[in-house]
Design an enzyme around this catalytic site. Structure first.
Site, PDB file in Angstrom:
ATOM      1  N   GLN A 117     121.924   9.756 -57.015  1.00 17.42           N
ATOM      2  CA  GLN A 117     121.575   8.422 -57.498  1.00 17.42           C
ATOM      3  C   GLN A 117     120.872   7.616 -56.412  1.00 17.42           C
ATOM      4  O   GLN A 117     119.872   6.936 -56.675  1.00 17.42           O
ATOM      5  CB  GLN A 117     122.835   7.687 -57.973  1.00 17.42           C
ATOM      6  CG  GLN A 117     122.527   6.337 -58.609  1.00 17.42           C
ATOM      7  CD  GLN A 117     123.764   5.677 -59.200  1.00 17.42           C
ATOM      8  OE1 GLN A 117     124.837   6.270 -59.236  1.00 17.42           O
ATOM      9  NE2 GLN A 117     123.616   4.446 -59.664  1.00 17.42           N
ATOM     10  N   PHE A 131     119.206   8.846 -53.895  1.00 21.02           N
ATOM     11  CA  PHE A 131     117.887   9.454 -53.706  1.00 21.02           C
ATOM     12  C   PHE A 131     116.914   8.946 -54.767  1.00 21.02           C
ATOM     13  O   PHE A 131     115.770   8.577 -54.471  1.00 21.02           O
ATOM     14  CB  PHE A 131     118.004  10.983 -53.786  1.00 21.02           C
ATOM     15  CG  PHE A 131     116.704  11.714 -53.581  1.00 21.02           C
ATOM     16  CD1 PHE A 131     116.310  12.125 -52.317  1.00 21.02           C
ATOM     17  CD2 PHE A 131     115.860  11.990 -54.661  1.00 21.02           C
ATOM     18  CE1 PHE A 131     115.104  12.796 -52.122  1.00 21.02           C
ATOM     19  CE2 PHE A 131     114.658  12.657 -54.482  1.00 21.02           C
ATOM     20  CZ  PHE A 131     114.282  13.060 -53.203  1.00 21.02           C
ATOM     21  N   LEU A 143     103.057  46.599 -48.547  1.00 20.64           N
ATOM     22  CA  LEU A 143     103.833  47.462 -47.653  1.00 20.64           C
ATOM     23  C   LEU A 143     104.063  48.824 -48.295  1.00 20.64           C
ATOM     24  O   LEU A 143     104.190  48.936 -49.513  1.00 20.64           O
ATOM     25  CB  LEU A 143     105.189  46.819 -47.339  1.00 20.64           C
ATOM     26  CG  LEU A 143     105.171  45.505 -46.566  1.00 20.64           C
ATOM     27  CD1 LEU A 143     106.598  45.012 -46.355  1.00 20.64           C
ATOM     28  CD2 LEU A 143     104.472  45.657 -45.233  1.00 20.64           C
ATOM     29  N   GLU A 149     114.776  42.257 -42.709  1.00 19.14           N
ATOM     30  CA  GLU A 149     114.727  41.086 -43.584  1.00 19.14           C
ATOM     31  C   GLU A 149     114.999  41.502 -45.023  1.00 19.14           C
ATOM     32  O   GLU A 149     114.711  42.633 -45.417  1.00 19.14           O
ATOM     33  CB  GLU A 149     113.343  40.422 -43.531  1.00 19.14           C
ATOM     34  CG  GLU A 149     112.862  40.081 -42.144  1.00 19.14           C
ATOM     35  CD  GLU A 149     111.391  39.703 -42.143  1.00 19.14           C
ATOM     36  OE1 GLU A 149     110.825  39.485 -43.239  1.00 19.14           O
ATOM     37  OE2 GLU A 149     110.799  39.639 -41.056  1.00 19.14           O
ATOM     38  N   LYS A 153     114.087  41.664 -48.850  1.00 19.04           N
ATOM     39  CA  LYS A 153     112.826  41.696 -49.597  1.00 19.04           C
ATOM     40  C   LYS A 153     113.016  40.908 -50.891  1.00 19.04           C
ATOM     41  O   LYS A 153     113.596  41.385 -51.855  1.00 19.04           O
ATOM     42  CB  LYS A 153     112.413  43.132 -49.904  1.00 19.04           C
ATOM     43  CG  LYS A 153     111.042  43.261 -50.558  1.00 19.04           C
ATOM     44  CD  LYS A 153     110.671  44.726 -50.756  1.00 19.04           C
ATOM     45  CE  LYS A 153     109.271  44.865 -51.341  1.00 19.04           C
ATOM     46  NZ  LYS A 153     109.187  44.274 -52.688  1.00 19.04           N
ATOM     47  N   ASP A 172     112.164  39.129 -54.389  1.00 10.58           N
ATOM     48  CA  ASP A 172     111.360  39.590 -55.510  1.00 10.58           C
ATOM     49  C   ASP A 172     110.749  38.392 -56.227  1.00 10.58           C
ATOM     50  O   ASP A 172     111.300  37.868 -57.198  1.00 10.58           O
ATOM     51  CB  ASP A 172     112.236  40.402 -56.471  1.00 10.58           C
ATOM     52  CG  ASP A 172     111.397  41.215 -57.435  1.00 10.58           C
ATOM     53  OD1 ASP A 172     110.216  41.462 -57.126  1.00 10.58           O
ATOM     54  OD2 ASP A 172     111.912  41.594 -58.492  1.00 10.58           O
ATOM     55  N   GLU A 194     107.681  34.016 -50.254  1.00  7.75           N
ATOM     56  CA  GLU A 194     107.807  34.316 -51.681  1.00  7.75           C
ATOM     57  C   GLU A 194     108.224  33.060 -52.440  1.00  7.75           C
ATOM     58  O   GLU A 194     109.133  32.340 -52.021  1.00  7.75           O
ATOM     59  CB  GLU A 194     108.873  35.398 -51.918  1.00  7.75           C
ATOM     60  CG  GLU A 194     108.544  36.752 -51.348  1.00  7.75           C
ATOM     61  CD  GLU A 194     107.500  37.496 -52.162  1.00  7.75           C
ATOM     62  OE1 GLU A 194     107.648  37.607 -53.391  1.00  7.75           O
ATOM     63  OE2 GLU A 194     106.524  37.970 -51.549  1.00  7.75           O
ATOM     64  N   TYR A 254     108.520  34.102 -44.519  1.00  5.87           N
ATOM     65  CA  TYR A 254     108.897  35.268 -43.711  1.00  5.87           C
ATOM     66  C   TYR A 254     107.822  35.773 -42.752  1.00  5.87           C
ATOM     67  O   TYR A 254     108.003  36.800 -42.118  1.00  5.87           O
ATOM     68  CB  TYR A 254     109.324  36.423 -44.618  1.00  5.87           C
ATOM     69  CG  TYR A 254     108.317  36.817 -45.687  1.00  5.87           C
ATOM     70  CD1 TYR A 254     107.070  37.341 -45.354  1.00  5.87           C
ATOM     71  CD2 TYR A 254     108.617  36.659 -47.030  1.00  5.87           C
ATOM     72  CE1 TYR A 254     106.154  37.697 -46.321  1.00  5.87           C
ATOM     73  CE2 TYR A 254     107.704  37.016 -48.015  1.00  5.87           C
ATOM     74  CZ  TYR A 254     106.471  37.536 -47.647  1.00  5.87           C
ATOM     75  OH  TYR A 254     105.566  37.884 -48.606  1.00  5.87           O
ATOM     76  N   LYS A 305     113.382  50.237 -50.689  1.00  3.45           N
ATOM     77  CA  LYS A 305     113.742  49.752 -52.028  1.00  3.45           C
ATOM     78  C   LYS A 305     115.149  50.232 -52.380  1.00  3.45           C
ATOM     79  O   LYS A 305     115.470  51.414 -52.253  1.00  3.45           O
ATOM     80  CB  LYS A 305     112.730  50.261 -53.059  1.00  3.45           C
ATOM     81  CG  LYS A 305     111.284  49.882 -52.774  1.00  3.45           C
ATOM     82  CD  LYS A 305     111.056  48.388 -52.829  1.00  3.45           C
ATOM     83  CE  LYS A 305     111.061  47.854 -54.236  1.00  3.45           C
ATOM     84  NZ  LYS A 305     109.856  48.204 -55.003  1.00  3.45           N
ATOM     85  N   CYS A 348     106.347  49.134 -91.122  1.00  2.00           N
ATOM     86  CA  CYS A 348     106.264  48.044 -90.146  1.00  2.00           C
ATOM     87  C   CYS A 348     107.364  47.018 -90.418  1.00  2.00           C
ATOM     88  O   CYS A 348     107.506  46.557 -91.563  1.00  2.00           O
ATOM     89  CB  CYS A 348     104.893  47.374 -90.228  1.00  2.00           C
ATOM     90  SG  CYS A 348     104.742  45.910 -89.175  1.00  2.00           S
ATOM     91  N   CYS A 372     105.399  43.549 -91.646  1.00  2.00           N
ATOM     92  CA  CYS A 372     104.602  43.412 -92.876  1.00  2.00           C
ATOM     93  C   CYS A 372     104.874  44.504 -93.902  1.00  2.00           C
ATOM     94  O   CYS A 372     104.341  44.450 -95.018  1.00  2.00           O
ATOM     95  CB  CYS A 372     103.112  43.378 -92.532  1.00  2.00           C
ATOM     96  SG  CYS A 372     102.473  44.939 -91.875  1.00  2.00           S
ATOM     97  N   CYS A 396     101.249  50.248 -86.708  1.00  2.00           N
ATOM     98  CA  CYS A 396     101.030  49.598 -87.995  1.00  2.00           C
ATOM     99  C   CYS A 396      99.524  49.436 -88.165  1.00  2.00           C
ATOM    100  O   CYS A 396      98.884  48.739 -87.364  1.00  2.00           O
ATOM    101  CB  CYS A 396     101.708  48.228 -88.031  1.00  2.00           C
ATOM    102  SG  CYS A 396     101.230  47.240 -89.473  1.00  2.00           S
ATOM    103  N   CYS A 405      99.068  41.697 -90.289  1.00  2.00           N
ATOM    104  CA  CYS A 405     100.384  41.777 -89.641  1.00  2.00           C
ATOM    105  C   CYS A 405     100.487  40.646 -88.611  1.00  2.00           C
ATOM    106  O   CYS A 405      99.732  40.628 -87.631  1.00  2.00           O
ATOM    107  CB  CYS A 405     100.539  43.142 -88.973  1.00  2.00           C
ATOM    108  SG  CYS A 405     102.178  43.435 -88.292  1.00  2.00           S
TER     109      CYS A 405
END
Length: 665
Positions: free
Chosen positions: A32, A34, A81, A111, A113, A115, A171, A223, A310, A404, A407, A422, A428
């Site tokens: 408040q 702020f 990388l 570090e 990684k 995503d 990131e 980073y 990974k 389908c 449709c 389809c 469709c």
């Protein structure tokens, strides 16, 4: 204190409070208080427009003014990388670094990684001046306006001792809490859900409405520091300095001295990462000393002094409740597994793609099966196995549908294709909307004032039933109660501007099944006009490089469909480009006919995409890798040493940019 001084004081205080809340996680005032300071600053700035500052804290709320992104070249290329997936691979990398440094000791900075979406931030005299996405590594989109809404990124540095000018990379992320909240909102509004936080962050940052970006509460971790006047000769030490300047640097970063310490770090975070507020998919390992980084250098695609480990995909077991089916813009029908919700890699997973009928049969899936689910690369849920021992006695096998789901049209399967389709592409609904979304896409007609949500709204309101209807839209139809006149005019102007898009992209924009961007370009250059393409027979189509029987038949079917022909004729009447321009025709030649050419490096006179276009215009063929069949390599600056070595080994000619331009006159 006069109002000018008060404005400056409030800006300093609010920057400091943002830093303490979003970077240090140590707020010193309540929300408040702020908000009251922010409101006071907004009122003062409204009274004194002459004191406008683009880096004022008030600019973080964003604006609904839409602006197109400008492509900006990176001062330092943003390379990817090399990936590794095992402890043995990590040891091999470590040994190769040791060998590359002639046995010299070295430290490794470990570090997390993250995503998200890679971003490059430039600061001059402590003020954010530019934010650029990774793009293709050579150039990216200028998203400064949107990045300013991310409160974890300082607009004005609160610290001291920073260089006059520097670049810092990191990131842009969407925290799990923001991701779950956003998808709940989209689900309630019957809008498509984001598949994962990375896609959500990327889609958000690329929004043309910075107010939308501000509302989605993105985060950022930095980073990598670059510049001419860095404070230290170590990567780790530079980031510690950046932390003091006010940047959000991961607390999980650690400097180690042996491969065993590297593996200990990996093992620790393989479990602990599940407690983080944002998505991670691995560990990044970097040689710490900048001097040693320079000595090790780069391959064509990545630095030798860094590698990404990974994590193995997380797996869970849950029950398959039912299989539903989705129809894409091309008519391809994709089965989706609906399961008992299960926690996996930080999110609640309820659905997983089953790819196609062959995939279902390969697992002999039954309703009620207990299935093993993984997230490939921590992102896309997929079924990887079935626990047959837990199969209920009365479980029924999954039977792929015959009609389908949208449709009711009987599905068909093309020879050599795994998917069922389809064929009702004119009636469709998902195909109709999907083709419109494809038509307006950046690489097609580039009507970036529209988006999937807008297309869906216009379709539901009956304003559009096919791509030609876009050109009938008028401002008064889409400006609501009159409060959206500017945005409505922008949409209409964007649609009108698309009439200037070249013929080859018009061919791609039609969305003919199996015809991709490259195929469309080759077809346009071969036939030179829409009329010639529409009348082409099977044999003529297959004369075009890369056009096989299935694609050729699809093109013939498209233009023999009366509904499609009516749409094409309407587009002609609206003034779209239906033939190569005289300039394009004049530029075509056979100077490079029969030659396969590899492009490598950074160029001065044209971009890589422009050179690919020039090669095709002159009858040449672009290829991605060097072989004995490669005619020559068009080489710019910083050509990868591995490509150079392979070219020399195979005796492939290296052609400079100037020499190449001389060849084609």
């Amino acid at each position: 204190m006069d109002e000018k001084q008060r404005i400056e004081q409030l800006r300093r205080e609010l920057h400091e409070h943002n830093y303490r809340y979003y970077v240090l996680n140590q707020p010193t005032i309540g929300d408040q208080d702020f908000d009251m300071l922010m409101h006071e600053l907004q009122q003062l700035e409204q009274r004194h427009p002459e004191l406008f500052d683009p880096n004022s804290p008030t600019q973080r709320v964003g604006s609904d003014i839409s602006t197109e992104f400008v492509q900006v070249a990176h001062r330092y290329p943003m390379l990817s990388l090399a990936n590794t997936y095992s402890a043995d691979d990590v040891r091999q990398w470590y040994d190769s670094v040791k060998k590359g440094l002639g046995g010299e000791d070295f430290e490794v900075c470990c570090e997390l990684k993250y995503d998200g979406l890679s971003i490059s931030l430039t600061y001059v005299d402590g003020r954010l001046t530019q934010a650029v996405t990774r793009g293709d590594g050579v150039q990216g989109d200028d998203v400064t306006r949107n990045v300013k809404t991310i409160r974890a990124i300082p607009l004005v540095l609160p610290g001291q001792g920073y260089p006059h000018e520097f670049e810092i990379r990191g990131e842009i992320l969407m925290p799990w809490t923001s991701f779950e909240r956003l998808n709940k909102e989209r689900e309630a509004a019957e809008e498509p859900l984001f598949a994962n936080p990375r896609n959500a962050a990327s889609g958000t940052l690329k929004s043309l409405d910075s107010a939308v970006v501000a509302s989605r509460q993105l985060d950022a971790y930095l980073y990598y520091l670059l510049g001419e006047e860095l404070p230290a000769e170590g990567h780790f030490e530079n980031l510690q300095a950046a932390r003091q300047w006010g940047f959000k640097i991961s607390e999980g970063m650690k400097k180690v001295h042996s491969v065993d310490e590297v593996l200990d770090y990996i093992n620790y975070w393989d479990t602990e990462r599940k407690n983080l507020p944002v998505a991670t998919d691995g560990i990044v390992l970097k040689v710490n000393a900048l001097r040693q980084q320079r000595a090790l250098g780069f391959t064509a695609k990545s630095p030798r002094w860094a590698i990404a480990y990974k994590f193995k995909a997380e797996r869970a077991c849950t029950e398959l409740l039912e299989v539903t089916y989705q129809v894409g813009r091309t008519g391809a029908v994709t089965p989706v597994a609906n399961m008992v919700p299960v926690q996996l890699a930080g999110t609640t997973v309820r659905r997983a793609t089953l790819n196609n009928e062959d995939f279902i049969r390969s697992f002999d899936l039954h309703i009620g099966d207990h299935v093993f689910v993984e997230k490939g690369g921590e992102i896309i849920p997929k079924i990887v196995g079935v626990d047959i021992a837990q199969r209920p006695i009365i479980a029924q096998p999954v039977q792929f549908i015959k009609r389908c789901p949208e449709c009711g049209t009987i599905l068909m399967r093309y020879e050599g294709e795994a998917a069922w389709y389809c064929p009702n592409d004119a009636g469709c609904p998902p195909q109709i909307k999907g083709r419109i979304e494809h038509f307006i896409a950046r690489r097609a007609m580039n009507i970036d004032s529209l988006g999937p949500e807008t297309v869906d709204e216009y379709y539901r309101r009956g304003l559009i039933h096919n791509v030609a209807d876009l050109y009938d839209i008028e401002v008064q139809q889409i400006n609501g109660d009159g409060s959206r006149t500017k945005s409505a005019q922008r949409i209409v102007n964007g649609i009108a501007k698309s009439k200037e898009v070249p013929f080859e992209r018009v061919v791609f924009a039609l969305g003919i099944r199996f015809v991709g961007e490259t195929s469309a370009r080759l077809l346009a250059r071969h036939f030179k006009s829409m009329d010639a393409l529409m009348q082409a027979m099977m044999e003529e189509l297959q004369e075009v490089e890369g056009i096989g029987q299935v694609m050729a038949q699809s093109i013939i079917n498209y233009f023999h469909n009366d509904a499609n022909r009516r749409i094409v004729e309407r587009l002609r009447g609206y003034g779209l480009q239906f033939a190569l321009s005289p300039q394009q025709t004049a530029q075509q030649s056979t100077r490079l006919a029969g030659q396969s050419i590899v492009i490598s490096g950074v160029f001065q006179h044209h971009s890589r995409d422009e050179y690919k276009l020039i090669i095709e215009q002159n009858g040449g063929k672009n290829v991605g890798s060097i072989s004995g069949k490669t005619s020559f390599i068009l080489a710019g600056d910083n050509m990868g040493p591995s490509k150079l070595e392979k070219a020399q080994k195979l005796g492939v000619r290296i052609v400079s940019e100037e020499e190449f331009l001389g060849m084609i006159e």
